[in-house]
Design an enzyme around this catalytic site. Structure first.
Site: not given
Ligand code: AMP
Ligand code: ZN
Length: 152
Positions: A34-35, A97, A103, A105
């Protein structure tokens, strides 16, 4: 040929058309950092095939995601000497979301880290991203995880 939606950032990552620090990949799933990590080693596990979330996930993708999660979970535990691990998976805006490609975590957990804790009958959540690491910093974290990957 399956239709790929490049408006979806995780489809682009799955197709290697967008940058990601990948730690594990199978035919149908992928685990990458995760970034905006809430803890060192915070991973996302995705099916390569687009599903919006759990409501439309197909069984084949589900199986691939669980396999990748299990492989990644064991590597995280060894790499960071974690006491445990939390899997968090959000569905639709009301469910928290933000990215609409399924996805999960994976966050390594340590006794007393407070990321998610039980307080009496309540569960408390302190799931906040800290600083945003550079791609080089993410690579260093990924190297520790990759070194512990055992796919069986
Ligand atoms: P959610 O709130 O469960 O939809 O989580 C989305 C997650 O995706 C967040 O923790 C972001 O930091 C992560 N995220 C968004 N874009 C990217 C990316 N390009 N590469 C890696 N993680 C990402
Ligand atoms: Zn997608």
């Amino acid at each position: 040929m399956e239709k790929i939606d490049f408006n979806c950032i995780f489809c682009a990552i799955a197709a290697k058309r967008a940058p990601a620090t990948i730690v594990y990949e199978s035919a149908d799933a992928m685990a990458f950092l995760d970034i905006h990590p809430v803890v060192e080693g915070h991973l996302l596990v995705i099916p390569k095939k687009h599903s919006r979330n759990l409501f439309d996930l197909d069984d084949e993708s589900g199986r691939a995601v669980i396999h990748a999660s299990r492989v990644a979970a064991r590597a995280l535990r060894v790499a960071f000497n974690a006491d445990g691990l939390t899997v968090l998976q959000s569905n639709e805006r009301a469910g928290g979301q933000d990215v609409f490609h399924y996805h999960a975590h994976l966050a390594p957990r340590f006794v007393g880290d407070g990321l998610m804790s039980r307080d009496g009958n309540d569960r408390r959540m302190r799931w906040h991203a800290g600083a945003t690491p550079s791609r080089e910093e993410l690579e260093q974290v990924a190297a520790k995880i990759r070194a512990q990957i055992q796919d069986d």
